[in-house]
Design a protein around this motif. Structure first.
Motif, PDB file in Angstrom:
ATOM      1  N   LEU A 126     -41.824  -4.006   4.967  1.00  6.30           N
ATOM      2  CA  LEU A 126     -42.027  -4.444   6.342  1.00  6.30           C
ATOM      3  C   LEU A 126     -40.686  -4.891   6.905  1.00  6.30           C
ATOM      4  CD1 LEU A 126     -43.913  -5.277   8.717  1.00  6.30           C
ATOM      5  CD2 LEU A 126     -44.162  -7.495   7.557  1.00  6.30           C
ATOM      6  N   ILE A 127     -40.379  -4.439   8.110  1.00 10.22           N
ATOM      7  CA  ILE A 127     -39.156  -4.839   8.796  1.00 10.22           C
ATOM      8  C   ILE A 127     -39.578  -5.469  10.120  1.00 10.22           C
ATOM      9  CG2 ILE A 127     -37.013  -4.041   9.866  1.00 10.22           C
ATOM     10  CD1 ILE A 127     -37.045  -1.758   7.773  1.00 10.22           C
ATOM     11  N   ILE A 128     -39.124  -6.711  10.350  1.00  7.07           N
ATOM     12  CA  ILE A 128     -39.479  -7.428  11.574  1.00  7.07           C
ATOM     13  C   ILE A 128     -38.196  -7.734  12.344  1.00  7.07           C
ATOM     14  CG2 ILE A 128     -40.564  -9.468  12.575  1.00  7.07           C
ATOM     15  CD1 ILE A 128     -42.200  -9.720   9.972  1.00  7.07           C
ATOM     16  N   LEU A 129     -38.154  -7.285  13.582  1.00 10.17           N
ATOM     17  CA  LEU A 129     -37.038  -7.603  14.470  1.00 10.17           C
ATOM     18  C   LEU A 129     -37.339  -8.936  15.151  1.00 10.17           C
ATOM     19  CD1 LEU A 129     -34.443  -7.005  16.078  1.00 10.17           C
ATOM     20  CD2 LEU A 129     -35.866  -5.683  17.664  1.00 10.17           C
ATOM     21  N   ARG A 130     -36.444  -9.892  14.985  1.00 10.51           N
ATOM     22  CA  ARG A 130     -36.552 -11.195  15.651  1.00 10.51           C
ATOM     23  C   ARG A 130     -35.626 -11.170  16.864  1.00 10.51           C
ATOM     24  NH1 ARG A 130     -41.152 -12.868  13.563  1.00 10.51           N
ATOM     25  NH2 ARG A 130     -41.108 -12.966  11.296  1.00 10.51           N
ATOM     26  N   ASP A 131     -36.166 -11.489  18.045  1.00 16.44           N
ATOM     27  CA  ASP A 131     -35.404 -11.378  19.298  1.00 16.44           C
ATOM     28  C   ASP A 131     -34.138 -12.223  19.313  1.00 16.44           C
ATOM     29  OD1 ASP A 131     -37.364  -9.659  20.115  1.00 16.44           O
ATOM     30  OD2 ASP A 131     -38.080 -10.895  21.766  1.00 16.44           O
ATOM     31  N   GLY A 132     -34.149 -13.373  18.681  1.00 14.17           N
ATOM     32  CA  GLY A 132     -32.944 -14.175  18.565  1.00 14.17           C
ATOM     33  C   GLY A 132     -32.543 -14.895  19.838  1.00 14.17           C
ATOM     34  N   ASP A 133     -31.256 -15.171  19.937  1.00 15.74           N
ATOM     35  CA  ASP A 133     -30.708 -16.003  21.004  1.00 15.74           C
ATOM     36  C   ASP A 133     -29.505 -15.308  21.637  1.00 15.74           C
ATOM     37  OD1 ASP A 133     -29.782 -18.038  22.633  1.00 15.74           O
ATOM     38  OD2 ASP A 133     -29.210 -19.356  20.989  1.00 15.74           O
ATOM     39  N   PRO A 134     -29.564 -15.051  22.953  1.00 15.04           N
ATOM     40  CA  PRO A 134     -28.407 -14.428  23.597  1.00 15.04           C
ATOM     41  C   PRO A 134     -27.216 -15.372  23.718  1.00 15.04           C
ATOM     42  CG  PRO A 134     -30.131 -14.829  25.208  1.00 15.04           C
ATOM     43  CD  PRO A 134     -30.689 -15.183  23.867  1.00 15.04           C
ATOM     44  N   GLY A 135     -27.453 -16.673  23.565  1.00 10.99           N
ATOM     45  CA  GLY A 135     -26.362 -17.637  23.645  1.00 10.99           C
ATOM     46  C   GLY A 135     -25.845 -17.800  25.066  1.00 10.99           C
ATOM     47  N   ASP A 136     -24.692 -18.428  25.183  1.00 11.92           N
ATOM     48  CA  ASP A 136     -24.050 -18.617  26.488  1.00 11.92           C
ATOM     49  C   ASP A 136     -23.054 -17.487  26.706  1.00 11.92           C
ATOM     50  OD1 ASP A 136     -25.395 -21.016  27.015  1.00 11.92           O
ATOM     51  OD2 ASP A 136     -23.945 -22.153  25.837  1.00 11.92           O
ATOM     52  N   PRO A 137     -23.148 -16.808  27.833  1.00  7.93           N
ATOM     53  CA  PRO A 137     -22.258 -15.670  28.068  1.00  7.93           C
ATOM     54  C   PRO A 137     -20.875 -16.111  28.527  1.00  7.93           C
ATOM     55  CG  PRO A 137     -23.616 -16.004  29.979  1.00  7.93           C
ATOM     56  CD  PRO A 137     -24.078 -17.001  28.943  1.00  7.93           C
ATOM     57  N   GLU A 138     -19.929 -15.221  28.358  1.00 10.99           N
ATOM     58  CA  GLU A 138     -18.640 -15.370  29.019  1.00 10.99           C
ATOM     59  C   GLU A 138     -18.850 -14.808  30.425  1.00 10.99           C
ATOM     60  OE1 GLU A 138     -14.119 -13.636  28.750  1.00 10.99           O
ATOM     61  OE2 GLU A 138     -15.338 -13.646  26.947  1.00 10.99           O
ATOM     62  N   VAL A 139     -18.368 -15.525  31.441  1.00  8.95           N
ATOM     63  CA  VAL A 139     -18.610 -15.112  32.825  1.00  8.95           C
ATOM     64  C   VAL A 139     -17.307 -14.626  33.443  1.00  8.95           C
ATOM     65  CG1 VAL A 139     -19.425 -15.848  35.100  1.00  8.95           C
ATOM     66  CG2 VAL A 139     -20.472 -16.806  33.030  1.00  8.95           C
ATOM     67  N   ARG A 196     -42.019  -6.179  15.831  1.00 13.59           N
ATOM     68  CA  ARG A 196     -41.131  -7.077  16.576  1.00 13.59           C
ATOM     69  C   ARG A 196     -41.829  -8.422  16.743  1.00 13.59           C
ATOM     70  NH1 ARG A 196     -38.870  -5.996  22.688  1.00 13.59           N
ATOM     71  NH2 ARG A 196     -37.983  -8.076  22.996  1.00 13.59           N
ATOM     72  N   GLU A 197     -41.146  -9.482  16.371  1.00 10.08           N
ATOM     73  CA  GLU A 197     -41.637 -10.855  16.533  1.00 10.08           C
ATOM     74  C   GLU A 197     -43.020 -11.072  15.914  1.00 10.08           C
ATOM     75  OE1 GLU A 197     -40.168 -13.673  17.603  1.00 10.08           O
ATOM     76  OE2 GLU A 197     -38.314 -12.561  17.867  1.00 10.08           O
ATOM     77  N   ALA A 198     -43.282 -10.439  14.775  1.00 10.06           N
ATOM     78  CA  ALA A 198     -44.574 -10.577  14.103  1.00 10.06           C
ATOM     79  C   ALA A 198     -44.532 -11.754  13.131  1.00 10.06           C
ATOM     80  CB  ALA A 198     -44.910  -9.292  13.350  1.00 10.06           C
ATOM     81  N   PRO A 199     -45.676 -12.412  12.911  1.00  8.12           N
ATOM     82  CA  PRO A 199     -45.711 -13.469  11.894  1.00  8.12           C
ATOM     83  C   PRO A 199     -45.621 -12.862  10.496  1.00  8.12           C
ATOM     84  CG  PRO A 199     -47.902 -13.069  12.756  1.00  8.12           C
ATOM     85  CD  PRO A 199     -46.959 -12.223  13.562  1.00  8.12           C
ATOM     86  N   LEU A 200     -45.238 -13.682   9.521  1.00  2.00           N
ATOM     87  CA  LEU A 200     -45.202 -13.195   8.147  1.00  2.00           C
ATOM     88  C   LEU A 200     -46.624 -12.885   7.689  1.00  2.00           C
ATOM     89  CD1 LEU A 200     -42.605 -15.526   6.407  1.00  2.00           C
ATOM     90  CD2 LEU A 200     -42.335 -13.132   7.047  1.00  2.00           C
ATOM     91  N   PRO A 201     -46.825 -11.733   7.088  1.00  3.14           N
ATOM     92  CA  PRO A 201     -48.177 -11.337   6.671  1.00  3.14           C
ATOM     93  C   PRO A 201     -48.515 -11.887   5.290  1.00  3.14           C
ATOM     94  CG  PRO A 201     -46.657  -9.598   6.179  1.00  3.14           C
ATOM     95  CD  PRO A 201     -45.847 -10.684   6.861  1.00  3.14           C
ATOM     96  N   GLU A 202     -49.795 -11.829   4.949  1.00  2.00           N
ATOM     97  CA  GLU A 202     -50.217 -12.193   3.598  1.00  2.00           C
ATOM     98  C   GLU A 202     -49.939 -11.059   2.625  1.00  2.00           C
ATOM     99  OE1 GLU A 202     -54.199 -13.637   3.423  1.00  2.00           O
ATOM    100  OE2 GLU A 202     -53.845 -15.134   4.969  1.00  2.00           O
ATOM    101  N   ALA A 203     -50.002  -9.827   3.119  1.00  2.00           N
ATOM    102  CA  ALA A 203     -49.714  -8.655   2.290  1.00  2.00           C
ATOM    103  C   ALA A 203     -48.763  -7.750   3.065  1.00  2.00           C
ATOM    104  CB  ALA A 203     -50.998  -7.906   1.962  1.00  2.00           C
ATOM    105  N   VAL A 204     -47.902  -7.075   2.324  1.00  3.56           N
ATOM    106  CA  VAL A 204     -46.889  -6.204   2.924  1.00  3.56           C
ATOM    107  C   VAL A 204     -47.233  -4.756   2.580  1.00  3.56           C
ATOM    108  CG1 VAL A 204     -44.436  -5.602   2.846  1.00  3.56           C
ATOM    109  CG2 VAL A 204     -45.122  -7.987   2.806  1.00  3.56           C
ATOM    110  N   PRO A 205     -47.110  -3.829   3.531  1.00  2.00           N
ATOM    111  CA  PRO A 205     -47.351  -2.415   3.223  1.00  2.00           C
ATOM    112  C   PRO A 205     -46.438  -1.938   2.085  1.00  2.00           C
ATOM    113  CG  PRO A 205     -47.101  -2.759   5.592  1.00  2.00           C
ATOM    114  CD  PRO A 205     -46.749  -4.049   4.930  1.00  2.00           C
ATOM    115  N   ALA A 206     -46.877  -0.929   1.381  1.00  2.00           N
ATOM    116  CA  ALA A 206     -46.156  -0.438   0.203  1.00  2.00           C
ATOM    117  C   ALA A 206     -44.706  -0.051   0.498  1.00  2.00           C
ATOM    118  CB  ALA A 206     -46.902   0.747  -0.401  1.00  2.00           C
ATOM    119  N   GLY A 207     -44.434   0.499   1.669  1.00  2.00           N
ATOM    120  CA  GLY A 207     -43.074   0.917   2.015  1.00  2.00           C
ATOM    121  C   GLY A 207     -42.179  -0.198   2.511  1.00  2.00           C
TER     122      GLY A 207
END
Length: 142
Positions: free
Chosen positions: A39-52, A26-37
């Motif tokens: 790499l999946i990185i979850l980016r937290d993103g933006d919740p935006g403006d809610p409907e109230v 989660r929220e990891a920088p791009l690596p120089e090398a990727v494991p053989a299987g």
């Protein structure tokens, strides 16, 4: 207790961790090398403006986040390997679109594929999968 937003992101990360063979972060920088299987990185993103909603006070979110799927170039068939990993991501997400009841709905779009170049590192092949998480909270920080 953590916010509903944090609980949802943790649940989404846990869903991704069910993908066999891939390394999940989660929220990891791009690596120089990727494991053989891969790499999946979850980016937290933006919740935006809610409907109230005012009675009772509720915030309805359409949280935009991304899943980055990365493979090391040089495999026999990069496209097939990336496609297989993307299909595994889709299967993991589809298994529980409410993330254990934390979210109303989880939706994702088509992947945007690209080659990635990092100075001094081997070339990478990747894709970004846009995710929209629909959920509600009783607090704007939640």
């Amino acid at each position: 207790m953590s916010s509903i937003r944090e609980q949802i992101l943790a649940a989404l990360l846990a869903r991704l961790q069910t993908i066999p063979g891939a390394t999940i972060k989660r929220e990891a920088p791009l690596p120089e090398a990727v494991p053989a299987g891969g790499l999946i990185i979850l980016r937290d993103g933006d919740p935006g403006d809610p409907e109230v909603l005012l009675s009772p006070l509720s915030y309805l979110w359409e949280h935009q986040t991304e899943i980055e799927v990365i493979l090391q170039r040089g495999q026999d068939d990069d496209s097939a390997a990336l496609d297989a990993l993307l299909m595994a991501v889709g299967t993991a997400l589809a298994a529980d679109r409410s993330l254990g009841g934390l979210a109303e709905w989880l939706d994702w779009g088509a992947p945007k594929t690209s080659g990635l170049a990092i100075d001094g590192a081997a070339a990478l092949r990747g894709a970004m999968v846009p995710i929209t998480i629909h959920y509600g909270s009783s607090d704007p920080l939640g």
